[in-house]
Design a protein around this motif. Structure first.
Motif, PDB file in Angstrom:
ATOM      1  N   THR A 189      35.136 -46.299  -4.310  1.00 41.70           N
ATOM      2  CA  THR A 189      34.702 -44.943  -3.980  1.00 41.70           C
ATOM      3  C   THR A 189      34.456 -44.211  -5.299  1.00 41.70           C
ATOM      4  OG1 THR A 189      36.242 -45.095  -2.132  1.00 41.70           O
ATOM      5  CG2 THR A 189      35.244 -42.929  -2.568  1.00 41.70           C
ATOM      6  N   GLN A 238      39.178 -45.403   0.869  1.00 39.40           N
ATOM      7  CA  GLN A 238      38.534 -45.686   2.153  1.00 39.40           C
ATOM      8  C   GLN A 238      39.362 -46.551   3.091  1.00 39.40           C
ATOM      9  OE1 GLN A 238      34.241 -46.396   2.227  1.00 39.40           O
ATOM     10  NE2 GLN A 238      34.166 -46.069   0.025  1.00 39.40           N
ATOM     11  N   LYS A 298      44.499 -52.191   2.092  1.00 38.24           N
ATOM     12  CA  LYS A 298      44.368 -53.649   2.082  1.00 38.24           C
ATOM     13  C   LYS A 298      45.710 -54.259   1.693  1.00 38.24           C
ATOM     14  CE  LYS A 298      40.263 -51.967   0.192  1.00 38.24           C
ATOM     15  NZ  LYS A 298      39.696 -51.437  -1.046  1.00 38.24           N
ATOM     16  N   GLY A 328      34.400 -52.781  -4.476  1.00 36.97           N
ATOM     17  CA  GLY A 328      33.527 -53.091  -3.337  1.00 36.97           C
ATOM     18  C   GLY A 328      32.054 -53.133  -3.712  1.00 36.97           C
ATOM     19  N   SER A 365      43.805 -47.320  -0.924  1.00 39.21           N
ATOM     20  CA  SER A 365      42.771 -46.614  -1.681  1.00 39.21           C
ATOM     21  C   SER A 365      42.064 -45.599  -0.803  1.00 39.21           C
ATOM     22  CB  SER A 365      41.773 -47.617  -2.265  1.00 39.21           C
ATOM     23  OG  SER A 365      42.320 -48.163  -3.437  1.00 39.21           O
ATOM     24  N   SER A 384      27.626 -56.235  -4.213  1.00 39.36           N
ATOM     25  CA  SER A 384      26.167 -56.123  -4.071  1.00 39.36           C
ATOM     26  C   SER A 384      25.476 -56.957  -5.149  1.00 39.36           C
ATOM     27  CB  SER A 384      25.766 -54.642  -4.203  1.00 39.36           C
ATOM     28  OG  SER A 384      24.428 -54.537  -4.614  1.00 39.36           O
ATOM     29  N   ASP A 391      26.019 -46.644  -0.163  1.00 36.97           N
ATOM     30  CA  ASP A 391      26.103 -46.387   1.289  1.00 36.97           C
ATOM     31  C   ASP A 391      25.106 -45.302   1.689  1.00 36.97           C
ATOM     32  OD1 ASP A 391      28.260 -48.133   1.266  1.00 36.97           O
ATOM     33  OD2 ASP A 391      29.778 -46.559   1.348  1.00 36.97           O
TER      34      ASP A 391
HETATM   35  N1  LIG Z   1      28.075 -56.067  -0.214  1.00 35.14           N
HETATM   36  C1  LIG Z   1      28.226 -54.769  -0.546  1.00 35.14           C
HETATM   37  N2  LIG Z   1      27.208 -54.088  -1.123  1.00 35.14           N
HETATM   38  C2  LIG Z   1      27.351 -52.795  -1.484  1.00 35.14           C
HETATM   39  N3  LIG Z   1      28.462 -52.088  -1.276  1.00 35.14           N
HETATM   40  C3  LIG Z   1      29.502 -52.689  -0.706  1.00 35.14           C
HETATM   41  C4  LIG Z   1      29.455 -54.061  -0.316  1.00 35.14           C
HETATM   42  N4  LIG Z   1      30.660 -54.384   0.224  1.00 35.14           N
HETATM   43  C5  LIG Z   1      31.428 -53.256   0.183  1.00 35.14           C
HETATM   44  N5  LIG Z   1      30.726 -52.248  -0.370  1.00 35.14           N
HETATM   45  C6  LIG Z   1      31.151 -50.844  -0.568  1.00 35.14           C
HETATM   46  O1  LIG Z   1      32.342 -50.784  -1.285  1.00 35.14           O
HETATM   47  C7  LIG Z   1      33.028 -49.585  -0.930  1.00 35.14           C
HETATM   48  C8  LIG Z   1      34.485 -49.877  -0.782  1.00 35.14           C
HETATM   49  O2  LIG Z   1      34.939 -50.388  -2.008  1.00 35.14           O
HETATM   50  P1  LIG Z   1      36.466 -50.391  -2.370  1.00 35.14           P
HETATM   51  O3  LIG Z   1      36.583 -50.903  -3.763  1.00 35.14           O
HETATM   52  O4  LIG Z   1      37.224 -51.097  -1.299  1.00 35.14           O
HETATM   53  O5  LIG Z   1      36.748 -48.828  -2.305  1.00 35.14           O
HETATM   54  P2  LIG Z   1      38.108 -47.995  -2.350  1.00 35.14           P
HETATM   55  O6  LIG Z   1      39.086 -48.896  -3.050  1.00 35.14           O
HETATM   56  O7  LIG Z   1      37.759 -46.778  -3.117  1.00 35.14           O
HETATM   57  O8  LIG Z   1      38.512 -47.661  -0.940  1.00 35.14           O
HETATM   58  C9  LIG Z   1      32.385 -49.052   0.342  1.00 35.14           C
HETATM   59  O9  LIG Z   1      31.688 -47.864   0.026  1.00 35.14           O
HETATM   60  C10 LIG Z   1      31.475 -50.182   0.761  1.00 35.14           C
HETATM   61  O10 LIG Z   1      30.280 -49.741   1.397  1.00 35.14           O
END
Ligand SMILES: Nc1ncnc2c1ncn2[C@@H]1O[C@H](COP(=O)(O)OP(=O)(O)O)[C@@H](O)[C@H]1O
Ligand SMILES: O=C(CO)[C@@H](O)[C@H](O)COP(=O)(O)O
Length: 465
Positions: A254, A12, A15, A389, A10, A393, A297
């Motif tokens: 993202t 960022q 995985k 992600g 993805s 929160s 973020d």
């Molecule tokens: N506990 C949390 N609280 C808020 N944001 C979070 C938390 N854990 C991860 N993130 C955010 O989730 C995002 C990554 O999410 P993800 O679904 O893996 O993104 P992508 O698949 O687009 O790469 C990051 O911006 C990260 O800061």
């Protein structure tokens, strides 16, 4: 035990999950970061994928593998399979003008919605090809094939043969803007309209077609690992979360996405709903915003706290943040289509000028954009599932129902895109009509009263952006 691997390449990070093909039980996992930016050389994804696989203990014992990846990114290849330039990603808005030109040239938004089920905005690959033709004509001329991130990674895993061996699936193909979900065929006329010539495009596999076999020299110990078709990350997430008719998924990665499954293709000429195909032979109408988890973020960075502390702060503020509104267009916006917009804060008073109010306004503003997406999908959902992600929160989980005006179910935190890819790999092994049924835990339910006036205030302020 037969194992399958699922990859989520993805925006960022990359995985990898390795799961039991029969039960879906998690056996091992790994991850590696991607570089920031909206234009990235695909080699970085390859490096991250290999690192993440190594962290997951390699592919020993794995019988099939599938790649889910960020949608839309333009991977231009020359006739020898070399990468022509950095890939322009889904969140790169430089092709916004190209999108407008293409809409006009085909005869308007309805013509695009009829042709390919989506009205192109800067995210769509077709607009990136037009940008390339206009701004980098030499690179455009050298482009002999064009693929997407998951197509390219799958091809690399198979040993990077001739460009003619590139494959894709209907889910990811539906995000190009030159493949029709309704007819299941490429619109080579639209490719030519965008780029000026017709490059080779990946062969579209059936949902359980085989893309090849992993090149045995890449991962010591891995033998005859079958490659499933792979798909776009949202289609993989739909498989991973076990999307059912009547469900709506809200994914906070993202990007922010809101999607449902459907038995018929959609043709939304307003451009709000992208009429994608899914990874099972059905359809996946989807609304996408450019600004989701990274709004959290950014708010945390502005306040000098971690995202965990941001969550605590947001929950200290009253609902509605005493009138403080944050419009989160930090990367421009895609829905609504405002590629040049910026973020803003409105309604600031002495009484709400606190870190807690700003934290709450950031969470609420980000969720308001997704609430608009939920409305646009136009379903009275039986379940709203929150993943990605940002769903980790606690503030997002507790505030979402108060913004959406309905309960929200949060599945156990996990990598649902990688899980969906793993399930697709297990499906390839099983060869059954439907993907294998894997056990999943009970999602946690969150409920809250709707905050009066919040959506209205946000709509008013966002319209000024
Ligand atoms: N506990 C949390 N609280 C808020 N944001 C979070 C938390 N854990 C991860 N993130 C955010 O989730 C995002 C990554 O999410 P993800 O679904 O893996 O993104 P992508 O698949 O687009 O790469 C990051 O911006 C990260 O800061
Ligand atoms: O552009 C879209 C969907 O149309 C995005 O959803 C991308 O597929 C990126 O996904 P994430 O990296 O945010 O998961």
């Amino acid at each position: 035990m037969t194992l399958v691997a699922g990859i989520d390449s993805s925006t960022q990070s990359c995985k990898v999950v390795v799961r039991d093909a029969e039960t879906g039980a998690l056996v091992r996992e790994g991850r590696a970061p991607h570089p920031p930016g909206t234009a990235v050389h695909p080699d970085h994804w390859w490096t991250a994928l290999r690192q993440a696989v190594a962290e997951a203990g390699g592919l020993d014992g794995v019988a099939a593998l599938s790649v889910g990846a960020q949608q839309h990114g333009m991977v231009a290849l020359d006739e020898d399979g070399g990468v022509v330039r950095e890939a322009l990603l889904w969140n790169d808005t430089r092709s916004a003008r190209a999108a407008e030109e293409l809409i006009t040239e085909l005869g308007g938004a309805q013509a695009w919605a009829d042709a390919v089920s989506s009205v192109p905005v800067a995210s769509f690959t077709v607009t990136k090809l037009r940008w390339l033709a206009e701004h980098e004509p030499d690179n455009a001329r050298r482009t002999a094939a064009v693929g997407l991130p998951h197509d390219w990674l799958t091809w690399r895993l198979a040993g990077a043969g001739e460009i003619g061996s590139l494959t894709t699936d209907r889910g990811d193909a539906s995000g190009t803007g030159y493949w029709s979900p309704a007819t299941g065929t490429y619109r080579t006329d639209l490719l030519k309209l965008a780029l000026g010539h017709t490059p080779l495009v990946p062969r579209v596999l059936d949902p359980v077609g085989q893309a090849g076999v992993v090149d045995g020299s890449l991962f010591p110990g891995a033998e005859s690992v079958r490659l499933a078709p792979g798909t776009g990350d949202n289609m993989a997430a739909a498989l991973g979360v076990g999307l059912r008719p009547g469900d709506v998924v809200v994914s906070i990665g993202t990007s922010g996405t809101v999607f449902a499954c459907s038995d018929a293709p959609s043709h939304d000429a307003s451009g709000v709903i992208a009429g994608f195909a899914d990874a099972t032979g059905r359809y996946l109408p989807l609304v996408c915003t450019l600004n989701a988890a990274r709004v959290l973020d950014a708010a945390a960075a502005m306040l000098g706290v971690s995202v965990g502390e941001l969550s605590d702060l947001a929950l200290q503020s009253p609902p509605g943040a005493d009138g403080l509104v944050l419009v989160p267009y930090l990367e421009g916006e895609r829905t609504p289509n405002k590629p040049d917009a910026t973020g803003s804060v409105h309604g600031l008073r002495l009484s709400n000028a606190t870190p807690a109010h700003l934290a709450r306004a950031a969470v609420e503003g980000m969720l308001c954009g997704l609430a608009d997406g939920l409305d646009a999908i136009g379903l009275e959902p039986s379940r709203v599932l929150l993943i990605g992600g940002g769903a980790r929160s606690e503030a997002v989980r507790r505030i979402a129902p108060s913004v959406f005006g309905r309960p929200v179910l949060v599945p156990e935190p996990g990598e649902y895109v990688a899980d969906g890819a793993a399930r697709q790999a297990a499906w390839l092994l099983a060869g059954t009509a439907e993907p294998p049924a894997w056990e999943s835990g009970e999602p946690e339910s969150y409920q809250a009263d709707r905050v009066p006036g919040l959506r209205e205030r946000y709509t008013e302020v966002a319209a000024m952006a």
